[in-house]
Design a protein around this motif. Structure first.
Motif, PDB file in Angstrom:
ATOM      1  N   PHE A 627     -14.360 -34.666  34.230  1.00 30.54           N
ATOM      2  CA  PHE A 627     -13.621 -35.756  34.854  1.00 30.54           C
ATOM      3  C   PHE A 627     -12.180 -35.781  34.398  1.00 30.54           C
ATOM      4  O   PHE A 627     -11.817 -35.278  33.325  1.00 30.54           O
ATOM      5  CB  PHE A 627     -14.296 -37.109  34.592  1.00 30.54           C
ATOM      6  N   THR A 628     -11.351 -36.331  35.271  1.00 31.88           N
ATOM      7  CA  THR A 628      -9.955 -36.635  34.988  1.00 31.88           C
ATOM      8  C   THR A 628      -9.784 -38.124  35.271  1.00 31.88           C
ATOM      9  O   THR A 628     -10.732 -38.796  35.693  1.00 31.88           O
ATOM     10  CB  THR A 628      -9.024 -35.822  35.901  1.00 31.88           C
ATOM     11  N   PRO A 629      -8.602 -38.674  35.078  1.00 30.23           N
ATOM     12  CA  PRO A 629      -8.432 -40.086  35.447  1.00 30.23           C
ATOM     13  C   PRO A 629      -8.643 -40.352  36.933  1.00 30.23           C
ATOM     14  O   PRO A 629      -8.880 -41.499  37.326  1.00 30.23           O
ATOM     15  CB  PRO A 629      -6.985 -40.382  35.037  1.00 30.23           C
ATOM     16  N   THR A 630      -8.604 -39.303  37.773  1.00 29.14           N
ATOM     17  CA  THR A 630      -8.665 -39.512  39.221  1.00 29.14           C
ATOM     18  C   THR A 630      -9.920 -38.974  39.898  1.00 29.14           C
ATOM     19  O   THR A 630     -10.204 -39.342  41.040  1.00 29.14           O
ATOM     20  CB  THR A 630      -7.456 -38.856  39.904  1.00 29.14           C
ATOM     21  N   MET A 631     -10.691 -38.098  39.252  1.00 32.41           N
ATOM     22  CA  MET A 631     -11.852 -37.485  39.885  1.00 32.41           C
ATOM     23  C   MET A 631     -12.937 -37.197  38.848  1.00 32.41           C
ATOM     24  O   MET A 631     -12.642 -37.025  37.665  1.00 32.41           O
ATOM     25  CB  MET A 631     -11.488 -36.168  40.585  1.00 32.41           C
ATOM     26  N   ALA A 632     -14.178 -37.107  39.344  1.00 37.66           N
ATOM     27  CA  ALA A 632     -15.299 -36.678  38.504  1.00 37.66           C
ATOM     28  C   ALA A 632     -16.186 -35.769  39.334  1.00 37.66           C
ATOM     29  O   ALA A 632     -16.372 -35.987  40.535  1.00 37.66           O
ATOM     30  CB  ALA A 632     -16.095 -37.875  37.998  1.00 37.66           C
ATOM     31  N   ALA A 633     -16.742 -34.737  38.689  1.00 42.92           N
ATOM     32  CA  ALA A 633     -17.616 -33.792  39.392  1.00 42.92           C
ATOM     33  C   ALA A 633     -18.736 -33.373  38.460  1.00 42.92           C
ATOM     34  O   ALA A 633     -18.546 -33.259  37.239  1.00 42.92           O
ATOM     35  CB  ALA A 633     -16.835 -32.558  39.855  1.00 42.92           C
ATOM     36  N   ALA A 634     -19.911 -33.138  39.039  1.00 39.42           N
ATOM     37  CA  ALA A 634     -21.069 -32.717  38.249  1.00 39.42           C
ATOM     38  C   ALA A 634     -21.893 -31.725  39.037  1.00 39.42           C
ATOM     39  O   ALA A 634     -21.997 -31.813  40.265  1.00 39.42           O
ATOM     40  CB  ALA A 634     -21.925 -33.920  37.862  1.00 39.42           C
ATOM     41  N   GLY A 635     -22.494 -30.774  38.312  1.00 41.24           N
ATOM     42  CA  GLY A 635     -23.398 -29.810  38.920  1.00 41.24           C
ATOM     43  C   GLY A 635     -24.530 -29.487  37.966  1.00 41.24           C
ATOM     44  O   GLY A 635     -24.322 -29.406  36.742  1.00 41.24           O
ATOM     45  N   ILE A 636     -25.742 -29.314  38.513  1.00 43.59           N
ATOM     46  CA  ILE A 636     -26.924 -29.025  37.690  1.00 43.59           C
ATOM     47  C   ILE A 636     -27.633 -27.809  38.279  1.00 43.59           C
ATOM     48  O   ILE A 636     -28.219 -27.893  39.366  1.00 43.59           O
ATOM     49  CB  ILE A 636     -27.901 -30.220  37.658  1.00 43.59           C
ATOM     50  N   ALA A 637     -27.612 -26.678  37.588  1.00 42.44           N
ATOM     51  CA  ALA A 637     -28.339 -25.492  38.033  1.00 42.44           C
ATOM     52  C   ALA A 637     -29.814 -25.677  37.728  1.00 42.44           C
ATOM     53  O   ALA A 637     -30.191 -26.061  36.612  1.00 42.44           O
ATOM     54  CB  ALA A 637     -27.800 -24.249  37.330  1.00 42.44           C
ATOM     55  N   ASN A 638     -30.676 -25.388  38.716  1.00 49.52           N
ATOM     56  CA  ASN A 638     -32.097 -25.676  38.554  1.00 49.52           C
ATOM     57  C   ASN A 638     -32.917 -24.891  39.566  1.00 49.52           C
ATOM     58  O   ASN A 638     -32.367 -24.290  40.495  1.00 49.52           O
ATOM     59  CB  ASN A 638     -32.340 -27.171  38.755  1.00 49.52           C
ATOM     60  N   ASP A 639     -34.217 -24.931  39.387  1.00 49.55           N
ATOM     61  CA  ASP A 639     -35.144 -24.469  40.406  1.00 49.55           C
ATOM     62  C   ASP A 639     -35.811 -25.714  40.975  1.00 49.55           C
ATOM     63  O   ASP A 639     -36.642 -26.336  40.312  1.00 49.55           O
ATOM     64  CB  ASP A 639     -36.202 -23.529  39.815  1.00 49.55           C
ATOM     65  N   PRO A 640     -35.468 -26.121  42.205  1.00 46.33           N
ATOM     66  CA  PRO A 640     -35.975 -27.393  42.724  1.00 46.33           C
ATOM     67  C   PRO A 640     -37.457 -27.386  43.053  1.00 46.33           C
ATOM     68  O   PRO A 640     -38.055 -28.450  43.194  1.00 46.33           O
ATOM     69  CB  PRO A 640     -35.135 -27.604  43.991  1.00 46.33           C
ATOM     70  N   VAL A 641     -38.055 -26.209  43.192  1.00 45.97           N
ATOM     71  CA  VAL A 641     -39.473 -26.118  43.530  1.00 45.97           C
ATOM     72  C   VAL A 641     -40.331 -25.979  42.283  1.00 45.97           C
ATOM     73  O   VAL A 641     -41.383 -26.599  42.152  1.00 45.97           O
ATOM     74  CB  VAL A 641     -39.729 -24.948  44.494  1.00 45.97           C
ATOM     75  N   ASP A 642     -39.880 -25.183  41.327  1.00 48.69           N
ATOM     76  CA  ASP A 642     -40.639 -24.922  40.107  1.00 48.69           C
ATOM     77  C   ASP A 642     -39.768 -25.218  38.890  1.00 48.69           C
ATOM     78  O   ASP A 642     -39.053 -24.339  38.399  1.00 48.69           O
ATOM     79  CB  ASP A 642     -41.105 -23.467  40.080  1.00 48.69           C
ATOM     80  N   PRO A 643     -39.785 -26.471  38.387  1.00 52.68           N
ATOM     81  CA  PRO A 643     -38.931 -26.828  37.260  1.00 52.68           C
ATOM     82  C   PRO A 643     -39.172 -25.998  36.007  1.00 52.68           C
ATOM     83  O   PRO A 643     -38.292 -25.917  35.137  1.00 52.68           O
ATOM     84  CB  PRO A 643     -39.281 -28.302  37.015  1.00 52.68           C
ATOM     85  N   SER A 644     -40.364 -25.391  35.883  1.00 55.36           N
ATOM     86  CA  SER A 644     -40.650 -24.594  34.691  1.00 55.36           C
ATOM     87  C   SER A 644     -39.955 -23.238  34.724  1.00 55.36           C
ATOM     88  O   SER A 644     -39.900 -22.534  33.713  1.00 55.36           O
ATOM     89  CB  SER A 644     -42.163 -24.390  34.540  1.00 55.36           C
ATOM     90  N   ASP A 645     -39.431 -22.873  35.882  1.00 51.54           N
ATOM     91  CA  ASP A 645     -38.738 -21.592  36.038  1.00 51.54           C
ATOM     92  C   ASP A 645     -37.285 -21.782  35.622  1.00 51.54           C
ATOM     93  O   ASP A 645     -36.439 -22.206  36.413  1.00 51.54           O
ATOM     94  CB  ASP A 645     -38.837 -21.125  37.487  1.00 51.54           C
ATOM     95  N   GLY A 646     -36.991 -21.489  34.362  1.00 51.67           N
ATOM     96  CA  GLY A 646     -35.666 -21.759  33.823  1.00 51.67           C
ATOM     97  C   GLY A 646     -34.565 -20.916  34.446  1.00 51.67           C
ATOM     98  O   GLY A 646     -34.779 -19.780  34.872  1.00 51.67           O
ATOM     99  N   VAL A 647     -33.358 -21.503  34.487  1.00 52.91           N
ATOM    100  CA  VAL A 647     -32.210 -20.779  35.043  1.00 52.91           C
ATOM    101  C   VAL A 647     -31.628 -19.806  34.024  1.00 52.91           C
ATOM    102  O   VAL A 647     -30.915 -18.875  34.394  1.00 52.91           O
ATOM    103  CB  VAL A 647     -31.129 -21.766  35.516  1.00 52.91           C
ATOM    104  N   GLY A 648     -31.917 -20.035  32.721  1.00 53.91           N
ATOM    105  CA  GLY A 648     -31.460 -19.112  31.688  1.00 53.91           C
ATOM    106  C   GLY A 648     -30.088 -19.453  31.142  1.00 53.91           C
ATOM    107  O   GLY A 648     -29.236 -20.008  31.833  1.00 53.91           O
TER     108      GLY A 648
END
Length: 686
Positions: A627-648
């Motif tokens: 984030f900055t004073p004017t914007m915020a951004a977030a991202g989460i790498a994942n496996d949406p079908v199999d959460p146990s399958d790690g992204v590494g």
């Protein structure tokens, strides 16, 4: 002639045709007078202001770029001044040549039609004036009136007559013609002249030429059969010739105009209006996910109806013009960055959200998927198991999608709770490689029945730490110890204040009794990039939380988010100062010493930026929020079908870069004021 006399004359005519001539004319005229008085009182209100279904248009934040439309009927009302005069003349010539002369009913035409009906034994459609057709079309829009308006009986014709005569005394001919052109069906799903002009020729009704207008006017008699796009092109052109001939006979066009129009080669567009989020523009940049979030936001707004069904009906029939907060340029970058990490066919995803602090406006919701229902697998991916298309709200959550654990990003809530409890940023602790806590734990890896987390990189994380460098290096044992000091309940409550919803049932259950939830600070709760960006935007906005908002204007009226002060600004500024450490910048007091995302600082030059990485157990997910004073951004790498399958672990740096580049694009080229430094009391106590 007065209304009573005219209606009485019609009754005499009808009586003669259907065998009622034994009734004295005086009685008929008295009946006509009573009928006229009744109709003045009983004329349905919708005939004066037809409530025909209108499509809703949804635009990007520039107010011009169309995202999509929503409709049950593709119709958009226009004024008579927005309809080419030749179109007005053509429809009169095609449907009611005496329109400007009669009082709603053409007596000669009615006589012919009723005589024919009497001989055949059923009511036909002949002799219906434009006014009578308007009556029928408007009443068909009302479910309560639809059966009577379409009944094949003399009674239906008589009711049209009585309403048409009364309507002619309430509205001008121009109003009647305008309403008719906006409600009549032209085939191929086009309701009203605006939709017909757009679908058939790709122009507005104001730009129709004579040949085009004559063809459109000719369609009304058999709209589905004679539509040149979806029906019989030859039949449509035959009808066009009939209309041109009628216009020539009426004297509204010259022979030369007639011949030029008849010889004109017409090109048919056949362009249909998008309908809903699957048809949204920006498929390459995944606009459909933002559209889906907008639609679910709309469904939750009570001002559009008492129930979800009523709100959906309002969206598809209400004719709204909606300007959203979607920034196509930021969305484009977000989609590009997500797909640089994972391709469209990869089963893993990187959903990214961008939010503006202080307003809650959502600028982008992007992910490496196409918004749609068609499944396409294996394109360009080694494993060939991924979906390219989905309608699951992977970025914003909802419809059973609760999100993903985001790891150490939740240390922000522990730090805020500690600062609020009076602990300064300089609060120090000799963080061990493994911390045996007070909380019971019977799971794997416990220490004699106690919860005992460890540091991911002891050589770099262990030792004497303050909030500054513990946040920068993401020291687990420091923050779990800090959570022990303030209590998990305070940390959970802080997360709630900043918009974490605990939408997963298991998370909600733990949050209801959090006193032993020692792992909370390590980010084991499911959240979404949108929630996470909004939470950090609260810190950026000096403690003002704004509920995420996808809409800027509706019909020209500004829409603002629900915002409230949830943190003392001094607390937010102190947390921001520590959050500069992870991204490779220096705090106001020079206390940053190492970070997990130090490449971010170089992307922003001399501009202030802050943020936090997050890795979950076994690197099942990797997260970055900046984030900055004017914007915020977030991202989460994942496996949406199999959460146990790690992204590494290997994807962490790429996730940081993708989200940081998206944040940089959202900030734009304009400079902005830096973060406000925390007070000495927040930094050192006292």
């Amino acid at each position: 002639m007065g209304r009573a006399a005219r209606l009485g004359g019609l009754l005499v005519l009808v009586g003669a045709l259907v065998g009622l001539s034994a009734i004295p004319v005086g009685a008929v005229l008295r009946s006509g007078a009573q009928w006229s008085r009744r109709q003045r009182a009983d004329l349905p209100a919708q005939l004066l202001e037809p409530p025909a279904a209108q499509l809703t248009r949804v635009y990007a934040n520039d107010g011009r770029t169309l995202i999509t439309t929503f409709y049950d009927e593709d119709r958009h009302d226009v004024t008579l001044g927005q309809i080419a005069p030749v179109m007005q003349q053509a429809i009169v010539a095609a449907e009611d040549t005496r329109f400007f002369e009669h009082g709603g009913v053409d007596l000669k035409g009615v006589a012919r039609a009723l005589a024919s009906d009497a001989r055949s034994g059923h009511a036909g459609q002949g002799a219906s004036t434009i006014t009578m057709q308007l009556v029928r079309n408007v009443l068909k829009e009302d479910p309560a009136e639809r059966a009577a308006a379409t009944a094949d009986t003399p009674g239906r014709k008589l009711r049209e007559i009585e309403y048409a005569v009364e309507l002619e005394h309430r509205l001008t001919k121009q109003q009647i013609l305008q309403n008719y052109l906006n409600i009549v069906y032209f085939g191929d799903g086009a309701y009203g002249v605006e939709a017909a002009a757009r679908r058939i020729f790709g122009v507005t009704p104001a730009r129709l030429d004579l040949a085009q207008a004559a063809l459109i006017a000719g369609i009304v008699q058999s709209p589905d059969a004679d539509n040149p796009v979806s029906g019989d092109k030859t039949a449509a052109e035959v009808r066009q010739g009939y209309v041109l001939d009628a216009m020539l006979k009426a004297g509204t066009i010259t022979r030369a105009q007639h011949d030029r129009a008849a010889a004109e080669k017409l090109t048919y567009s056949g362009a249909t209006q998008p309908n809903g989020c699957v048809d949204a523009s920006g498929q390459a940049d995944a606009w459909g996910f933002f559209c889906d979030y907008f639609e679910r936001w709309w469904d939750g707004q009570a001002q559009f109806g008492a129930t979800k069904a009523a709100r959906e009906d309002a969206l598809r029939r209400g004719g709204y013009n909606v300007v959203t907060t979607l920034d196509p340029d930021v969305q484009k970058v977000a989609a590009k960055q997500s797909r640089r990490v994972y391709g469209l066919g990869n089963k893993k995803t990187l959903p990214i959200a961008v939010v503006q602090p202080g307003t809650g406006q959502v600028l982008a919701l992007a992910v490496n998927r196409v918004y749609g229902t068609a499944e396409k697998t294996g394109a360009g991916e080694k494993d060939g198991t991924g979906k390219k298309s989905t309608v699951n709200p992977l970025v914003s959550g909802g419809s059973g999608i609760n999100g993903y654990p985001s790891g150490s990003t939740f240390k922000m809530f522990t730090m805020l709770a500690a600062l609020e409890a009076g602990m300064p940023l300089s609060t120090d602790y000799d963080a061990p490689a493994k911390l045996v806590t007070e909380w019971p734990d019977n799971g794997p890896g416990n220490c004699d029945g106690r919860y005992c987390p460890g540091n991911d990189n002891p050589a770099w994380m262990d030792g004497h730490r303050t909030m500054w460098d513990a946040f920068g290096r993401s020291v687990n044992t420091y923050f779990v110890h800090l959570e022990e000091q303030v209590g998990p309940a305070a940390v959970v409550a802080m997360a709630r204040r900043l918009g974490i919803s605990f939408s997963s049932p298991s998370d909600a259950e733990l949050a209801a009794s959090p006193d032993s939830w020692g792992s909370f600070t390590l980010g084991v709760v499911d959240t979404t990039p949108l929630e996470l960006a909004s939470a950090y935007a609260t810190v950026a906005a000096d403690g003002i939380y704004c509920a995420p908002l996808p809409v800027a204007e509706i019909d020209g009226r500004k829409v603002t988010a629900s915002c409230r002060q949830v943190l003392d600004p001094r607390i937010a500024r102190a947390a921001t100062d520590a959050a500069r450490c992870p991204v490779g910048q220096q705090s106001a007091y020079g206390k940053c010493d190492g970070g997990t995302a130090e490449q971010v600082a170089g992307m922003f030059g001399g501009l202030d930026v802050a943020g936090k990485t997050g890795s979950t157990e076994d690197n099942r997910t990797e997260t970055f929020v900046g984030f900055t004073p004017t914007m915020a951004a977030a991202g989460i790498a994942n496996d949406p079908v199999d959460p146990s399958d790690g992204v590494g672990r290997g994807v962490e740096s790429r996730v940081v870069t993708a989200v940081a580049r998206t944040l940089r694009a959202a900030v734009g080229n304009a400079t902005y004021a830096g973060f406000t430094p925390p007070s000495a009391a927040q930094a050192y106590g006292g």
